[in-house]
Design a protein around this motif. Structure first.
Motif, PDB file in Angstrom:
ATOM      1  N   ASN A 604      45.934  60.942  47.162  1.00 27.97           N
ATOM      2  CA  ASN A 604      45.611  59.553  46.825  1.00 27.97           C
ATOM      3  C   ASN A 604      46.849  58.679  46.650  1.00 27.97           C
ATOM      4  OD1 ASN A 604      42.664  59.697  46.619  1.00 27.97           O
ATOM      5  ND2 ASN A 604      43.048  61.057  44.873  1.00 27.97           N
ATOM      6  N   ILE A 682      43.635  61.995  40.660  1.00 30.63           N
ATOM      7  CA  ILE A 682      43.564  60.631  40.144  1.00 30.63           C
ATOM      8  C   ILE A 682      44.287  59.667  41.089  1.00 30.63           C
ATOM      9  CG2 ILE A 682      43.286  61.223  37.711  1.00 30.63           C
ATOM     10  CD1 ILE A 682      46.262  60.928  37.353  1.00 30.63           C
ATOM     11  N   LYS A 683      43.871  58.421  41.069  1.00 28.90           N
ATOM     12  CA  LYS A 683      44.427  57.401  41.953  1.00 28.90           C
ATOM     13  C   LYS A 683      44.619  56.110  41.161  1.00 28.90           C
ATOM     14  CE  LYS A 683      39.742  56.482  43.652  1.00 28.90           C
ATOM     15  NZ  LYS A 683      38.861  56.468  44.841  1.00 28.90           N
ATOM     16  N   GLU A 685      44.265  52.466  39.587  1.00 35.18           N
ATOM     17  CA  GLU A 685      43.191  51.510  39.353  1.00 35.18           C
ATOM     18  C   GLU A 685      43.265  50.422  40.430  1.00 35.18           C
ATOM     19  OE1 GLU A 685      43.244  52.011  34.476  1.00 35.18           O
ATOM     20  OE2 GLU A 685      44.135  50.248  35.420  1.00 35.18           O
ATOM     21  N   ARG A 686      42.113  49.932  40.840  1.00 34.84           N
ATOM     22  CA  ARG A 686      42.094  48.946  41.922  1.00 34.84           C
ATOM     23  C   ARG A 686      41.393  47.677  41.445  1.00 34.84           C
ATOM     24  NH1 ARG A 686      42.553  48.752  47.654  1.00 34.84           N
ATOM     25  NH2 ARG A 686      43.360  50.874  47.505  1.00 34.84           N
ATOM     26  N   LYS A 715      38.058  48.521  39.153  1.00 32.89           N
ATOM     27  CA  LYS A 715      37.325  49.784  39.199  1.00 32.89           C
ATOM     28  C   LYS A 715      38.311  50.946  39.149  1.00 32.89           C
ATOM     29  CE  LYS A 715      37.057  50.377  44.221  1.00 32.89           C
ATOM     30  NZ  LYS A 715      36.168  50.635  45.373  1.00 32.89           N
ATOM     31  N   ASP A 716      37.774  52.134  39.005  1.00 33.12           N
ATOM     32  CA  ASP A 716      38.575  53.360  38.901  1.00 33.12           C
ATOM     33  C   ASP A 716      39.540  53.300  37.727  1.00 33.12           C
ATOM     34  OD1 ASP A 716      37.370  54.371  41.205  1.00 33.12           O
ATOM     35  OD2 ASP A 716      38.871  53.460  42.519  1.00 33.12           O
ATOM     36  N   GLN A 734      40.835  60.606  34.039  1.00 37.89           N
ATOM     37  CA  GLN A 734      39.916  60.500  35.164  1.00 37.89           C
ATOM     38  C   GLN A 734      39.736  59.042  35.548  1.00 37.89           C
ATOM     39  OE1 GLN A 734      36.181  62.489  34.345  1.00 37.89           O
ATOM     40  NE2 GLN A 734      37.191  64.393  33.656  1.00 37.89           N
ATOM     41  N   ASN A 735      39.366  58.814  36.818  1.00 31.06           N
ATOM     42  CA  ASN A 735      39.078  57.464  37.298  1.00 31.06           C
ATOM     43  C   ASN A 735      37.619  57.142  37.034  1.00 31.06           C
ATOM     44  OD1 ASN A 735      41.369  58.319  39.613  1.00 31.06           O
ATOM     45  ND2 ASN A 735      41.489  56.235  38.840  1.00 31.06           N
ATOM     46  N   ASN A 738      34.691  50.687  34.578  1.00 28.21           N
ATOM     47  CA  ASN A 738      34.946  49.455  35.306  1.00 28.21           C
ATOM     48  C   ASN A 738      35.092  48.301  34.333  1.00 28.21           C
ATOM     49  OD1 ASN A 738      34.570  50.607  38.040  1.00 28.21           O
ATOM     50  ND2 ASN A 738      32.438  50.856  37.394  1.00 28.21           N
TER      51      ASN A 738
END
Length: 1002
Positions: A604, A682-683, A685-686, A715-716, A734-735, A738
């Motif tokens: 990710n 994990i990635k 936040e967007r 989100k995430d 964790q993602n 929101n």
């Protein structure tokens, strides 16, 4: 990741070779030389405009006016007609066509002020200057003039109330007190919501590291930068504008541009200021001359006592001074700016202060018409004497001691032994506040260097290549000492700490832009670029307790604990952006950014962030220009944008791993399992944001209006999730979760009166944002910075106060105990209707304001006198007054609220009954503050060659209209925390400041 970074580094050498080749080829080109001269003045009062830019359109050939508004521009072009652009911040730019057919040409221009700044030139991250009218997203600009005269000691402090859509609050009244900046609300929960700061192309550190426990208070590192060196600040609030910066820009971007030299003879500017800081408002204390003999509810016997106002022992009237000097000048080829400054400012807490010495150099060198090199270097050294306030995680400190004290005990030390008495009730140890200010020795100092090298090449017409190397290195050192034999609850045997933090940020940015005309109707700007960034942190802390009687070193403690933290984050990004303009009225921009960050797992790491925006300048249409609409509404621009950006701040460099700790077992090395379980998937936040708005001017451009509506969805969200005990771990990132921010902002700027002798400028800002958190696991996540009373709750705004409430019946009336006291709401009811079972927490308040605003008026009378006034407002925000909760309790009883119980106006035991009902301590935190007031007069004296000596009397935080019962509704005991806001527990109040300043330029 390392291979990709190394490839980018190697490209720098190839770029250098190409640059030298271009230079060698271009040096052979020969063009005729023409000299353009003139004076740029204000169209209203005919005063010269120093610093106005005169530039050959589409090239780097340009210069600036000197102190008298005069300029000389050498042009190396062929004979013919050329467009010359004249611009100045706050004024409408003018393009004049000049026929170059003789060696010397004169061009004098008058500029008119622009109420809306629609044609203002800004930089949006691609190193390409862009007219504001082309942008589809809102961008705000604050000039150096707006930062002056407000008695602010830091850049972010000076920005308060000057930017629409920004909530800027001062968390502490300490002389280097931390500032929180929120652009369009919070964009994360676990990380920082402060924007990304860039100084002259350098991504800078604005962390709030806590090497000492000062009770939640920490310094922003923007305090290291001298506001006197700032030329202008550009604020990008929307994701569409910030997407170009990728995974560091979800909270918006603040671009700071420092002053540069201008061609002409040397100009020396000197400013000095003397200031007075004082406590604006005291808490009302208990003055009742009796106290109860015990806490038994049925025993009303009292004994006489003498009451002490301990605030008089902690606070003082403080003084400060600041002096700055700068020298600038140069030729058409070489310009320089060098400055030095010193600030010394005492705090209103006794024995606290902040001192800062700064120096800055900016050198611009043009080798020929095609190649320009710019170098900037800034160094600052700051130091502060601190007094801890305790409260959040430690129980020692001056103001903590004040609020937990029985104010009927004489606080002064014993005359014979010098020992300070404990003022806390029996069985509860707290620091004597007078001892804290007299015996504690807490200090912080920071050494910081920010530098940049920028190379600009125009190998052919309309093609520009820009390379920036930015470097920010800071070393922060903190020491703390509490001597043995003190009144602290846990450090009676002495306490010492030494902590240091080395922070390095390095960014390499390469931007290439090409402008072209596609026929007679369409203009095109194409930009591509890449960036490589590194952030390294190295921090060490050693703490010693049970000290030797003759040592203040942490290493002398009988009990020693240490910590050593190292981290590295690497970021690599690429972007491409394309803008098309049609007939100077329709502009469309699209861009993509691809980022990779070492903080995230390989699956990710690469993240793509798109953006698109459009602008339609309706007032450029023929039907508009040729109708009465043009006189009523001279300009009208419609805009819309969409963009995505990421966030890196929610996790650390290695939080994706299960970080095992070291342990020694039987003399053999080993590891111990951590409480946090790693997560390689994990990635970032967007954030996705949609924005629409309009910019318009009225009344012959005397009134400007800017409106923006936005919908921001995050989100995430990265959150620590509680795991089942059987997993062997406690939490895991964790993602999940929101968040949304929906709001609008209005900027109304006008010139109600304008004549040759009198001018009135007025600016009104209104911002409203509604924040909501959803999909939180379990519905609630609490935060430690607010003693577990602050949480993210599904369906509510982030940071809602989530705690105990009053028990009420169906009609909303309080349910009282048999003794007549209020009680806490429980999960159940008895047959008699009384609360039963465990406590039932609920949302009892919201620290987020319904709206914020500011109203600024500037008056200019003649050419020598001006007056500026700024009011800031916040409405609808709640404050958790934890200070009053403690001070009104019977066992402490130092505040006025407890007097009712002593006087018999309420039953004895009432304060104990409501102590645990947190709803009782939620107060309205709305305020209207006179943030800035400044009057300036220009004295023209013969011995100063009639050059004006500017004399300014200014004030900051002079008055606050509010109903809050604490010191100040703006402060926050949790410092710059994202989630914990509006939590007041004996944080240093913001002082009232009055300053006298002198400014002379020669």
């Amino acid at each position: 990741m390392k291979k990709v970074l190394q490839t980018f580094v190697n490209c720098r050498y190839l770029f250098a070779v190409l640059a030298m080749m271009c230079y060698g080829q271009l040096a052979m080109a020969q063009n005729p030389r023409f000299t353009l001269r003139g004076v740029i003045t204000d169209a209203r009062n005919k005063e010269p405009l120093p610093g106005a830019v005169v530039k050959l359109t589409g090239t780097n050939q340009g210069t600036s006016t000197d102190i008298n508004g005069a300029y000389t521009l050498i042009l190396n072009v062929n004979e013919g007609s050329y467009p010359i652009l004249i611009s100045y911040t706050g004024y409408k730019p003018i393009t004049r066509t000049v026929l170059l057919n003789q060696s010397s040409i004169t061009l004098n221009v008058e500029l008119s002020e622009d109420a809306l700044n629609l044609d203002e030139v800004v930089v949006t991250g691609t190193s390409v200057a862009t007219s504001k009218k082309q942008l589809g997203n809102a961008i705000s600009t604050v000039s150096a003039k707006e930062l002056e005269g407000g008695a602010a000691t830091s850049i972010d402090q000076a920005l308060a109330g000057k930017v629409s859509g920004a909530q800027i609050s001062q968390n502490s009244g300490n002389p280097a007190g931390g500032i929180s900046v929120r652009l369009r609300g919070n964009s994360t929960i676990s990380g920082s919501s402060d924007p990304l700061y860039i100084v002259d192309g350098v991504i800078v550190n604005n962390s709030s590291s806590e090497l000492l426990d000062l009770g939640g208070y920490t310094q922003n590192r923007l305090v290291d930068i001298n506001p006197a060196d700032i030329d202008r600040i550009e604020i990008i609030k929307g994701a569409a504008g910030a997407a170009i910066y990728g995974s560091r820009a979800s909270n918006g971007v603040v671009q700071i541009f420092t002053k540069k030299g201008k061609s002409g003879k040397p100009v020396i500017n000197f400013t000095t200021q003397f200031r007075v800081n004082e406590l604006r408002k005291k808490l009302e204390t208990n003055e009742y001359p009796f106290r109860f003999t015990n806490t038994t509810a049925s025993d009303l016997s009292q004994v006489p006592v003498t009451r002490y106002d301990l605030q008089d022992l902690v606070f003082k009237t403080a003084y400060g001074s600041e002096s700055n000097i700068s020298v600038s000048g140069g030729t058409d080829k070489t310009q320089y700016y060098v400055s030095g400054g010193f600030l010394g400012n005492q705090g209103i807490i006794k024995n606290t202060d902040f001192k800062r010495a700064t120096t800055r150099l900016r050198l611009d060198q043009r080798f020929n018409d095609k190649i320009k090199l710019s170098m900037g270097a800034g160094y600052s050294f700051s130091g502060s004497a601190e007094i801890p306030n305790g409260g959040i995680s430690s129980a020692y400190g001056a103001l903590t001691g004040f609020i937990f004290a029985n104010n009927f005990v004489n606080p002064y030390p014993d005359a014979a032994s010098g020992v300070y008495p404990s003022l806390a009730p029996t069985g509860l140890l707290r620091t004597n506040p007078l001892e804290a200010v007299n015996r504690f020795d807490f200090n912080q100092q920071t050494s910081r260097f920010i530098g940049d090298i920028q190379l600009n090449i125009e190998p052919i017409s309309n093609l520009s290549i820009n390379y920036t190397l930015g470097f920010d290195n800071s070393t922060q050192l903190a020491t703390a000492y509490i001597p043995i034999g003190n009144t602290t609850p846990t450090n009676n045997s002495g306490f010492a700490r030494k902590g240091d933090r080395l922070n390095l940020l390095l960014n390499n940015d390469l931007n290439v832009a090409y402008r072209a005309k596609l026929g007679s109707q369409i203009e095109s700007t194409t930009s591509v670029g890449a960036t490589a960034q590194t952030e390294r942190v190295n921090s060490n802390i050693i703490t010693g307790t049970q000290l030797s009687p003759v040592s203040q070193a942490a290493s002398s403690g009988a009990s020693i604990t240490t910590s050593d933290i190292k981290s590295t984050i690497n970021i690599l990004g690429f972007y491409a952006q394309q803008t098309f303009g049609f007939r100077n009225k329709i502009y469309v921009t699209g861009a993509i950014r691809n980022d990779v960050s070492s903080s995230f797992g390989e699956a990710n790491r690469w993240q793509l962030y798109p953006k698109v925006s459009g602008t339609y300048i309706l007032s450029e249409e023929g039907f508009w220009k040729n109708s009465s609409l043009a006189s009523a509404i001279p300009s009208l621009k419609l805009r819309a944008s969409y963009g995505q950006s990421g966030n890196l701040t929610a996790i650390g460099a290695y939080d994706r791993f299960s970080n095992y700790g070291s342990v020694s077992l039987g003399g053999l090395p080993g590891v111990v399992a951590p409480t946090q379980y790693g997560n390689p998937d994990i990635k970032p936040e967007r954030q996705t944001e949609k924005e629409i708005g309009l910019d318009a001017s009225f009344l012959k451009n005397r009134l400007g209006l800017e409106i923006s509506f936005y919908d921001k969805a995050v989100k995430d969200l990265l959150l620590p999730v509680t795991l089942r005990p059987s997993s062997g771990y406690s939490t895991q990132f964790q993602n999940i979760g929101n968040m949304t921010n929906k709001g609008f902002e209005i900027l109304l700027r006008g010139v109600p009166v304008q004549s040759s002798n009198f001018k009135w400028n007025s600016t009104l800002i209104f911002s409203k944002v509604k924040n909501r958190v959803t999909d939180i696991p379990g519905g609630v996540v609490t935060f430690p910075g607010g003693f577990g009373q602050v949480a993210a709750v599904n369906g509510y705004a982030l940071g809602a106060f989530y705690a105990t409430a009053f028990a009420r019946d169906a009609s909303g009336n309080l349910i009282l105990t048999a003794a007549g006291f209020p009680q806490t709401e429980k999960v159940g009811r008895t047959a008699a209707g009384q609360p039963t079972g465990s406590n039932k927490p609920q949302v009892i308040g919201d620290p987020n304001p319904e709206w914020t605003g500011s109203f600024t008026n500037e008056f200019s009378i003649g050419n020598n006198f001006s007056l500026r006034m700024q009011w800031d407002a916040s409405y609808g925000n709640d404050v958790f007054n934890f200070t009053r909760r403690v001070g009104d309790r019977d066992i402490y009883g130092g505040l006025k609220g407890y007097e009712k119980e002593l006087r018999g106006e309420v039953p004895k035991g009432t304060s104990a009954a409501v102590f645990s009902i947190m709803e009782n301590w939620i107060e309205d935190g709305s305020y209207l503050k006179l943030r800035e007031l400044a009057a300036t007069y220009n004295l023209k004296l013969k011995f100063l060659n009639n050059n004006p000596l500017r004399v300014t009397v200014s004030g900051r935080n002079l008055a606050s209209i509010d109903k809050y019962k604490g010191w100040d509704p703006e402060t926050n005991a949790a410092g710059q925390s994202t989630a914990v806001r509006g939590f007041d527990f004996v944080e240093v109040p913001i002082p009232r400041t009055i300053a006298l300043g002198l400014n002379y330029t020669f």
